[in-house]
Design a protein around this motif. Structure first.
Motif, PDB file in Angstrom:
ATOM      1  N   ASP A 289      13.420 -12.706 -39.677  1.00  0.00           N
ATOM      2  CA  ASP A 289      13.728 -11.869 -40.836  1.00  0.00           C
ATOM      3  C   ASP A 289      14.598 -10.704 -40.387  1.00  0.00           C
ATOM      4  OD1 ASP A 289      13.680 -10.843 -43.415  1.00  0.00           O
ATOM      5  OD2 ASP A 289      11.860  -9.683 -43.046  1.00  0.00           O
ATOM      6  N   GLU A 290      15.584 -10.360 -41.182  1.00  0.00           N
ATOM      7  CA  GLU A 290      16.455  -9.219 -40.880  1.00  0.00           C
ATOM      8  C   GLU A 290      16.274  -8.160 -41.951  1.00  0.00           C
ATOM      9  OE1 GLU A 290      21.228  -8.121 -40.497  1.00  0.00           O
ATOM     10  OE2 GLU A 290      20.571 -10.226 -40.385  1.00  0.00           O
ATOM     11  N   ARG A 291      15.916  -6.945 -41.532  1.00  0.00           N
ATOM     12  CA  ARG A 291      15.794  -5.824 -42.462  1.00  0.00           C
ATOM     13  C   ARG A 291      15.871  -4.515 -41.699  1.00  0.00           C
ATOM     14  NH1 ARG A 291      10.557  -7.992 -42.049  1.00  0.00           N
ATOM     15  NH2 ARG A 291       8.945  -6.494 -41.431  1.00  0.00           N
ATOM     16  N   ASP A 292      16.452  -3.526 -42.369  1.00  0.00           N
ATOM     17  CA  ASP A 292      16.550  -2.175 -41.814  1.00  0.00           C
ATOM     18  C   ASP A 292      17.189  -2.155 -40.433  1.00  0.00           C
ATOM     19  OD1 ASP A 292      15.258  -1.199 -44.110  1.00  0.00           O
ATOM     20  OD2 ASP A 292      13.281  -1.580 -43.216  1.00  0.00           O
ATOM     21  N   GLY A 293      18.178  -3.003 -40.210  1.00  0.00           N
ATOM     22  CA  GLY A 293      18.906  -2.996 -38.946  1.00  0.00           C
ATOM     23  C   GLY A 293      18.168  -3.625 -37.786  1.00  0.00           C
ATOM     24  N   ARG A 294      17.130  -4.422 -38.084  1.00  0.00           N
ATOM     25  CA  ARG A 294      16.353  -5.048 -37.020  1.00  0.00           C
ATOM     26  C   ARG A 294      16.134  -6.521 -37.346  1.00  0.00           C
ATOM     27  NH1 ARG A 294      14.023  -1.048 -33.741  1.00  0.00           N
ATOM     28  NH2 ARG A 294      12.649  -2.593 -32.773  1.00  0.00           N
ATOM     29  N   LEU A 295      15.949  -7.310 -36.288  1.00  0.00           N
ATOM     30  CA  LEU A 295      15.552  -8.703 -36.433  1.00  0.00           C
ATOM     31  C   LEU A 295      14.082  -8.822 -36.061  1.00  0.00           C
ATOM     32  CD1 LEU A 295      18.539 -10.689 -34.860  1.00  0.00           C
ATOM     33  CD2 LEU A 295      17.881 -10.596 -37.270  1.00  0.00           C
ATOM     34  N   TYR A 296      13.319  -9.469 -36.952  1.00  0.00           N
ATOM     35  CA  TYR A 296      11.881  -9.650 -36.751  1.00  0.00           C
ATOM     36  C   TYR A 296      11.594 -11.117 -36.444  1.00  0.00           C
ATOM     37  CZ  TYR A 296      11.007  -4.980 -38.640  1.00  0.00           C
ATOM     38  OH  TYR A 296      10.977  -3.618 -38.835  1.00  0.00           O
ATOM     39  N   GLY A 297      10.731 -11.352 -35.472  1.00  0.00           N
ATOM     40  CA  GLY A 297      10.334 -12.713 -35.147  1.00  0.00           C
ATOM     41  C   GLY A 297       9.789 -12.782 -33.744  1.00  0.00           C
ATOM     42  N   ARG A 298       8.950 -13.810 -33.501  1.00  0.00           N
ATOM     43  CA  ARG A 298       8.388 -13.967 -32.163  1.00  0.00           C
ATOM     44  C   ARG A 298       9.487 -14.232 -31.146  1.00  0.00           C
ATOM     45  NH1 ARG A 298       5.131 -11.838 -30.704  1.00  0.00           N
ATOM     46  NH2 ARG A 298       3.106 -12.795 -31.132  1.00  0.00           N
ATOM     47  N   GLY A 299       9.576 -13.358 -30.147  1.00  0.00           N
ATOM     48  CA  GLY A 299      10.590 -13.487 -29.108  1.00  0.00           C
ATOM     49  C   GLY A 299      11.854 -12.693 -29.358  1.00  0.00           C
ATOM     50  N   ALA A 300      11.948 -12.023 -30.521  1.00  0.00           N
ATOM     51  CA  ALA A 300      13.155 -11.242 -30.798  1.00  0.00           C
ATOM     52  C   ALA A 300      13.352 -10.162 -29.744  1.00  0.00           C
ATOM     53  CB  ALA A 300      13.067 -10.619 -32.190  1.00  0.00           C
ATOM     54  N   ALA A 301      12.258  -9.481 -29.378  1.00  0.00           N
ATOM     55  CA  ALA A 301      12.326  -8.433 -28.366  1.00  0.00           C
ATOM     56  C   ALA A 301      12.102  -8.990 -26.965  1.00  0.00           C
ATOM     57  CB  ALA A 301      11.290  -7.340 -28.672  1.00  0.00           C
ATOM     58  N   ASP A 302      11.173  -9.918 -26.847  1.00  0.00           N
ATOM     59  CA  ASP A 302      10.784 -10.445 -25.527  1.00  0.00           C
ATOM     60  C   ASP A 302      10.952 -11.952 -25.489  1.00  0.00           C
ATOM     61  OD1 ASP A 302       9.701 -10.640 -22.985  1.00  0.00           O
ATOM     62  OD2 ASP A 302       7.634 -10.544 -23.683  1.00  0.00           O
ATOM     63  N   MET A 303      12.186 -12.453 -25.123  1.00  0.00           N
ATOM     64  CA  MET A 303      13.360 -11.646 -24.946  1.00  0.00           C
ATOM     65  C   MET A 303      14.612 -12.416 -25.313  1.00  0.00           C
ATOM     66  SD  MET A 303      13.972 -11.775 -20.844  1.00  0.00           S
ATOM     67  CE  MET A 303      15.634 -11.240 -21.135  1.00  0.00           C
ATOM     68  N   LYS A 304      14.485 -13.154 -26.433  1.00  0.00           N
ATOM     69  CA  LYS A 304      15.606 -13.996 -26.837  1.00  0.00           C
ATOM     70  C   LYS A 304      16.796 -13.184 -27.339  1.00  0.00           C
ATOM     71  CE  LYS A 304      12.882 -18.150 -27.741  1.00  0.00           C
ATOM     72  NZ  LYS A 304      12.353 -19.081 -28.768  1.00  0.00           N
ATOM     73  N   GLY A 305      16.547 -11.974 -27.846  1.00  0.00           N
ATOM     74  CA  GLY A 305      17.665 -11.123 -28.238  1.00  0.00           C
ATOM     75  C   GLY A 305      18.528 -10.744 -27.048  1.00  0.00           C
ATOM     76  N   ALA A 306      17.886 -10.309 -25.972  1.00  0.00           N
ATOM     77  CA  ALA A 306      18.627  -9.978 -24.749  1.00  0.00           C
ATOM     78  C   ALA A 306      19.304 -11.208 -24.177  1.00  0.00           C
ATOM     79  CB  ALA A 306      17.682  -9.364 -23.720  1.00  0.00           C
ATOM     80  N   LEU A 307      18.646 -12.357 -24.272  1.00  0.00           N
ATOM     81  CA  LEU A 307      19.234 -13.594 -23.767  1.00  0.00           C
ATOM     82  C   LEU A 307      20.502 -13.944 -24.536  1.00  0.00           C
ATOM     83  CD1 LEU A 307      19.065 -16.046 -21.913  1.00  0.00           C
ATOM     84  CD2 LEU A 307      17.497 -17.099 -23.569  1.00  0.00           C
ATOM     85  N   ALA A 308      20.462 -13.785 -25.857  1.00  0.00           N
ATOM     86  CA  ALA A 308      21.663 -14.039 -26.660  1.00  0.00           C
ATOM     87  C   ALA A 308      22.790 -13.094 -26.261  1.00  0.00           C
ATOM     88  CB  ALA A 308      21.338 -13.883 -28.143  1.00  0.00           C
ATOM     89  N   ALA A 309      22.468 -11.825 -26.040  1.00  0.00           N
ATOM     90  CA  ALA A 309      23.480 -10.854 -25.607  1.00  0.00           C
ATOM     91  C   ALA A 309      24.077 -11.257 -24.262  1.00  0.00           C
ATOM     92  CB  ALA A 309      22.859  -9.462 -25.527  1.00  0.00           C
ATOM     93  N   ALA A 310      23.236 -11.743 -23.354  1.00  0.00           N
ATOM     94  CA  ALA A 310      23.718 -12.164 -22.039  1.00  0.00           C
ATOM     95  C   ALA A 310      24.605 -13.402 -22.145  1.00  0.00           C
ATOM     96  CB  ALA A 310      22.536 -12.423 -21.111  1.00  0.00           C
ATOM     97  N   LEU A 311      24.230 -14.338 -23.013  1.00  0.00           N
ATOM     98  CA  LEU A 311      25.036 -15.545 -23.183  1.00  0.00           C
ATOM     99  C   LEU A 311      26.447 -15.208 -23.672  1.00  0.00           C
ATOM    100  CD1 LEU A 311      22.391 -17.841 -24.909  1.00  0.00           C
ATOM    101  CD2 LEU A 311      23.378 -18.204 -22.643  1.00  0.00           C
ATOM    102  N   LEU A 312      26.555 -14.335 -24.666  1.00  0.00           N
ATOM    103  CA  LEU A 312      27.869 -13.976 -25.195  1.00  0.00           C
ATOM    104  C   LEU A 312      28.678 -13.179 -24.181  1.00  0.00           C
ATOM    105  CD1 LEU A 312      26.909 -13.128 -28.880  1.00  0.00           C
ATOM    106  CD2 LEU A 312      28.116 -15.153 -28.033  1.00  0.00           C
TER     107      LEU A 312
END
Length: 367
Positions: free
Chosen positions: A89-112
Motif C-alpha cells: 500500500d502507498e500512502r503519505d509518501g511511504r510504502l507499506y508491506g512486509r519487507g518494505a523496510a527490511d529490506m526489499k526497498g533497499a534492495l530495489a534501490a541497489a538494483l537500480l
C-alpha cells in the motif's frame, strides 16, 4: 521501471518460507535489465557482477523476510490467505508491506543503482537468502568464494543521529545465544540430601553469569557495550522431587573484538555450556572507505549524516569476519522492521538509490 514500481513488485512476492519466487524475479530482472554476469547458487543467492578491477565493491541485501501478519497478506478478493501475494500500500509518501523496510526497498534501490552506474572497477550486487534465520545465504556465499574487498549493506541506518537523516553505520553488535545445562541426581524431596539439586547448580551458574564483565569498544565516538541476559529457565518434574536437570538460556550481545568469558560457567560441577547461535559483530576498519561513503551520503540529503553504530546483527557481520570492509546504509528506521505496519519512506529510498549510484560511479576510490 521506477524505484517505487520495483519495490512494490519485490515486496508483493512472498518470501518468508521460501525465497525461490523472489530469487526468480531478481535473476530475471538482472538478466533483462543489465549485461552483468548473473549467477544463482545452490541455496538461492542471486549475485551479479560487472566491470573489472583489483578491488570489488558490493551492494548487499537479502530477499527473505519474517512471517507477515494476517493484515499483510490477502488474495484478490481481500480475504486472508497466506499463500497469496503480500499486500503493498502507498500512502503519505511511504510504502507499506512486509519487507518494505527490511529490506526489499533497499534492495530495489541497489538494483537500480547497479544497473545505472558505470564504474571503472568491479561492481557487484548480491541478494542473499536466510538473513532472518542466521545468515544462511551469506555464509554459503562466503564459503563458496564471495569475497569483495568492500561492501555497502542496505540494512537500516535512517534516523539514527536525528530525524530525516540517513547515516552511515560503521559497526554493530553481534548476538551469541547459548544454553547452560545443569545436571544433578533425582531424589524424593523428603530426603533431599540423597540427591543433587540441578536447580541449585543452575542458579550457581546464573550467579556466575551475573558476575562476568562484559566488554565494550569505542567506535565512531560511541562506546558500544556488550550485554548478558538470562532469558529462560526450565527444570524439575514435580513439587516433591529433587530435580535432576535444569536448563537456562542466555542472550549475549557481543561487540567487535571481544566477548564475555561465558565458558567459565562450565567450570562449575555438573554444568555444561553450549553455543546455539553466534551472529558476529561488525566494525569497518577502513576509515577512508567509511568517510567516502559519508561524503557521498552527505551530498544527496539536506541533513548532515554521521558515522554511527547499530545495535542489531546483520549479514555485514559475516562479511566483516571474512575480511570485507563493510558499512551499513539503508532506508529502514529504528523500530520499523518486522512490525505489522512495516513501511519505508519513498523519499529515503530515492536517497539511498542515488547514494549507491554515486558511490559506484566513484569506484574504485582514490586513496
Amino acid at each position: 521501471m521506477t524505484l517505487v514500481e520495483l519495490t512494490r513488485d519485490l515486496v508483493s512476492i512472498p518470501s518468508h518460507e521460501d525465497g525461490a519466487a523472489a530469487g526468480d524475479f531478481l535473476e530475471s530482472w538482472l538478466r533483462r535489465e543489465t549485461d552483468a554476469d548473473v549467477t544463482r547458487d545452490a541455496v538461492g543467492n542471486v549475485i551479479a557482477r560487472k566491470g573489472t578491477g583489483p578491488e570489488t565493491l558490493a551492494l548487499v541485501g537479502h530477499h527473505d523476510v519474517v512471517e507477515p501478519a494476517a493484515s499483510q497478506v490477502a488474495n484478490a478478493d481481500g480475504n486472508v490467505d497466506e499463500a497469496s501475494e503480500y499486500v503493498v500500500d502507498e500512502r503519505d509518501g511511504r510504502l507499506y508491506g512486509r519487507g518494505a523496510a527490511d529490506m526489499k526497498g533497499a534492495l530495489a534501490a541497489a538494483l537500480l543503482a547497479f544497473r545505472d552506474a558505470d564504474p571503472a572497477g568491479e561492481l557487484v550486487v548480491a541478494s542473499f537468502v536466510g538473513e532472518e534465520v542466521g545468515g544462511v545465504g551469506a555464509r554459503y556465499a562466503i564459503d563458496d568464494g564471495f569475497a569483495p574487498e568492500y561492501a555497502v549493506v542496505g540494512e537500516g541506518s535512517t534516523n539514527y543521529s536525528g530525524p530525516n537523516v540517513t547515516d552511515v553505520a560503521v559497526a554493530h553488535k553481534g548476538r551469541r545465544g547459548s544454553t547452560i545445562t545443569a545436571r544433578g541426581t533425582a531424589a524424593h524431596a523428603s530426603e533431599a540430601d540423597a540427591g543433587e539439586n540441578a536447580i541449585y547448580r543452575a542458579t550457581a551458574a546464573v550467579d556466575r553469569v551475573r558476575e562476568l564483565e562484559v566488554p565494550s569498544v569505542d567506535v565512531a565516538g560511541e562506546s558500544i557495550a556488550g550485554r548478558l541476559t538470562v532469558t529462560e529457565i526450565e527444570g524439575g518434574s514435580a513439587m516433591n522431587v529433587v530435580p535432576a536437570r535444569c536448563v537456562v538460556t542466555v542472550d549475549e550481545r557481543t561487540v567487535p573484538g571481544d566477548r564475555a568469558a561465558l565458558e567459565q560457567v562450565a567450570d562449575l560441577d555438573g554444568v555444561e555450556w553450549t553455543v546455539d547461535q553466534d551472529l558476529p559483530p561488525m566494525r569497518c576498519d577502513d576509515d577512508a572507505f567509511a568517510e567516502t561513503v559519508l561524503e557521498v551520503a552527505d551530498g544527496v540529503q539536506a541533513a548532515d549524516p554521521e558515522l554511527v553504530t547499530k545495535p542489531h546483527a546483520t549479514d555485514a557481520g559475516w562479511l566483516s569476519r571474512a575480511g570485507t570492509d563493510c558499512v551499513i546504509y539503508g532506508p529502514s528506521e529504528p523500530g520499523e522492521a518486522h512490525t505489522d505496519d512495516e513501511s519505508v519512506s519513498i523519499a529515503v529510498l530515492e536517497r539511498c538509490r542515488e547514494t549507491y549510484r554515486r558511490l559506484a560511479e566513484r569506484w574504485p576510490l582514490t586513496r
